[in-house]
Write an enzyme that holds these catalytic residues in place. Structure first.
Site, mmCIF file in Angstrom:
data_model
loop_
_atom_site.group_PDB
_atom_site.id
_atom_site.type_symbol
_atom_site.label_atom_id
_atom_site.label_comp_id
_atom_site.label_asym_id
_atom_site.label_seq_id
_atom_site.Cartn_x
_atom_site.Cartn_y
_atom_site.Cartn_z
ATOM 1 N N CYS A 194 0.807 -1.214 0.000
ATOM 2 C CA CYS A 194 0.000 0.000 0.000
ATOM 3 C C CYS A 194 0.836 1.258 0.000
ATOM 4 C CB CYS A 194 -0.889 0.036 1.244
ATOM 5 S SG CYS A 194 -1.976 -1.378 1.386
ATOM 6 N N GLY A 216 -0.306 0.681 -5.202
ATOM 7 C CA GLY A 216 -1.585 0.010 -5.018
ATOM 8 C C GLY A 216 -2.610 0.503 -5.999
ATOM 9 N N ASN A 254 0.183 0.459 5.910
ATOM 10 C CA ASN A 254 1.005 -0.192 4.884
ATOM 11 C C ASN A 254 1.870 -1.225 5.595
ATOM 12 O OD1 ASN A 254 3.975 0.803 3.020
ATOM 13 N ND2 ASN A 254 2.600 -0.896 2.663
ATOM 14 N N GLY A 255 1.778 -2.466 5.130
ATOM 15 C CA GLY A 255 2.587 -3.516 5.743
ATOM 16 C C GLY A 255 1.744 -4.725 6.048
ATOM 17 N N TYR A 271 12.171 -3.309 -6.512
ATOM 18 C CA TYR A 271 10.995 -3.253 -7.388
ATOM 19 C C TYR A 271 9.935 -2.221 -6.987
ATOM 20 C CZ TYR A 271 6.474 -4.610 -9.357
ATOM 21 O OH TYR A 271 5.259 -4.589 -9.962
ATOM 22 N N SER A 277 10.143 -1.905 -14.776
ATOM 23 C CA SER A 277 10.844 -2.448 -13.601
ATOM 24 C C SER A 277 12.327 -2.681 -13.838
ATOM 25 C CB SER A 277 10.154 -3.740 -13.145
ATOM 26 O OG SER A 277 9.975 -4.608 -14.254
ATOM 27 N N ASP A 320 13.867 -6.847 -12.923
ATOM 28 C CA ASP A 320 14.188 -6.747 -11.490
ATOM 29 C C ASP A 320 14.046 -8.076 -10.760
ATOM 30 O OD1 ASP A 320 11.213 -6.349 -11.811
ATOM 31 O OD2 ASP A 320 11.384 -6.542 -9.649
#
Ligand code: AMP
Length: 485
Positions: free
Chosen positions: A15, A41, A115-116, A257, A298, A361
């Site tokens: 996120c 996201g 986030n996480g 990434y 990427s 990546d």
């Protein structure tokens, strides 16, 4: 560590967060901030603002531009607010899961954006459910609002700090009440969160690219274990947990990434780190070839680094269609494979008759990489050498990056030679773990669990990725995408 657990599925929340205190109206800034964090996201987005008296929120599924297409700043008035973009392949696309979550406790309104990934969410959730609590989402983030509402914490000083102290795993949170915006990072510092200043306003963002977007000056990162509060009296800092003993666990995959190349993450510019990866890859896996080609976007920075170090010219062998989302987001394998073809086209004239080094990546399932090798050969490439600017991704992530089960990770089951054969490439080279950490002065401060299998925080009973999801319908009172509270 329990092997079975490490091969099991897990909840995922990749996120982006953006918050503002002290700019009226806050909403347009949050919109711009989220817009520049869109890469973190694409499934849903939400904004909650406060004018000091009431909270107003708007959220929905889709891209930021879609969700807020018809939402005017007039509907979301206030001088502070927090926003969230959400990416998830958990299959759970319920509107309830779109953050920020807004709840009313006995002492007022709270908004929370995360986030996480919390590794003790299932345990805390079960504990509250057994005590009669009702959960409305299937996200791990909701446990924080239950902790905040719990009289055990509510009635004590430093309530937020105490609640945060109960959480384990990876988290950057933005929390808002009617009066203030709070920002915090877990004591291991898994996920990034930066503080900026815009005139008299304080700004918080997952990545510095969003600070820059709104014209805010970068001040510093929120420290691991720190709780920062922005209110009418200024910015206040306190510590809710001591920094992890020994080293931090900043997520190296942000560098590989996830983050945008123009961002500074954990104190380093992402583009420069990726360039260094490319250069290192050229040293570790040299090969005679005619051109270096990046998998856009990427592989761009690493391909440039590879080309400069090897002296082999870089060319644009792939053209990316920008009107399709990340292929990874497509749940079914077939869809994913087709997505690759829709997303990338080969410029035949660039690769025809050439020995091509193609730089990306990472390889996750191998689906897209295989398809690309095939397309290059169809376009007439004489040789295809695949170079990857991260080590083999062999282990799932329990801290918020969407990697599938070990069984689905091609490097979880196969060695480099058999992956190369699967891809149909002439050679395959991954950067080493030493190479991955080489750009950082503080190498010990990074989590590389997806490559090494060494998990800095015990994953706990993270269980199935839909572990927190038992209801698949809509809850009627959460259906509206807009409301005033
Ligand atoms: P695959 O075909 O499964 O090997 O997918 C690899 C591609 O997905 C690479 O080009 C990566 O840039 C991209 N990728 C790697 N990790 C993620 C992630 N967690 N979320 C979305 N895309 C990813």
């Amino acid at each position: 560590m329990n092997k079975k657990m490490l091969t099991s599925d897990h909840p995922v929340e990749e996120c982006g967060l953006f918050g503002v205190y002290g700019a009226d109206p806050a909403m347009p800034l949050i919109y711009q901030g989220l817009f520049s964090l869109q890469h973190r996201g694409q499934e849903g987005a939400g904004i909650v603002v406060s004018d000091g008296k009431q909270l107003s929120s708007s959220k929905g599924q889709g891209l930021v531009s879609e969700v807020f297409a018809n939402v005017s700043a007039k509907k979301l008035q206030g001088h502070m607010g927090i926003g969230h973009v959400r990416y998830s392949t958990t299959g759970s696309t319920r509107i309830q899961n779109v953050q920020p979550l807004v709840v009313e406790c006995v002492d007022g309104l709270w908004a929370v954006a995360h986030n996480g990934n919390l590794v003790n969410a299932s345990k805390l959730r079960r504990m509250y459910q057994e005590a009669g609590a009702i959960f409305q989402t299937s996200t791990d983030s909701e446990v924080l609002v239950h902790l905040l509402a719990d009289p055990l914490y509510r009635n004590r000083p430093q309530r937020v700090a105490r609640a945060l102290g109960e959480l384990s795993g990876a988290f950057a949170f933005l929390i808002m009440t009617r009066e203030c915006v709070m920002a915090c990072r877990d004591p291991n510092g898994f996920r990034p969160l930066s503080i900026g200043k815009l005139g008299d306003a304080w700004v918080f963002a997952s990545e510095t690219c969003a600070l820059k977007q709104v014209g805010a000056e970068y001040i510093r990162d929120v420290n691991p274990g720190e709780l920062v509060v922005a209110d009418a009296t200024g910015l206040h800092s306190s510590t809710f947990a001591e920094q992890a003993a020994g080293a931090l666990s900043q997520c190296v995959f942000e560098m590989v990434y996830f983050a945008r190349p123009d961002s500074h993450v954990f104190g380093m510019n992402v583009h420069q780190v990726r360039m260094a990866y490319g250069a290192r890859l050229a040293e570790e896996h040299p090969v005679d070839a005619d051109i270096v080609v990046a998998v856009p976007d990427s592989g761009n920075s690493a391909a440039l680094g590879y080309s400069r170090r090897s002296g082999i010219p870089l060319d644009f062998g792939f053209i990316r269609n920008h009107y399709i989302g990340r292929t990874f987001i497509m749940p079914e394998q077939d869809q994913r494979s087709q997505g690759v073809d829709l997303k990338l086209a080969v410029v035949d004239e660039v690769v025809q008759g050439k020995r091509v080094i193609v730089v990306d990546d990472s390889i996750v399932r191998g689906t897209t990489a295989r398809r690309r090798v095939m397309r290059l050969r169809e376009a007439g490439a004489r040789e295809v050498h695949v170079r990857i600017s991260s080590p083999p991704t062999a282990h799932p992530c329990f801290y918020g990056i969407d990697f599938p089960t070990r069984d689905e990770l091609i490097a979880g089951n196969q060695d480099v030679d058999s992956i190369c054969a699967f891809l149909g490439a002439d050679s395959l080279g991954y950067i080493s773990i030493d190479g991955l950490l080489s750009p950082f002065p503080d190498k010990q401060n990074f989590c590389k669990a997806c490559f090494s299998g060494e998990y800095p925080v015990e994953p706990g009973e993270t269980g199935c990725k839909k572990a927190l999801e038992t209801y698949s319908g809509e809850l009627p009172f959460m259906n509206k995408t807009e409301r005033n509270i």
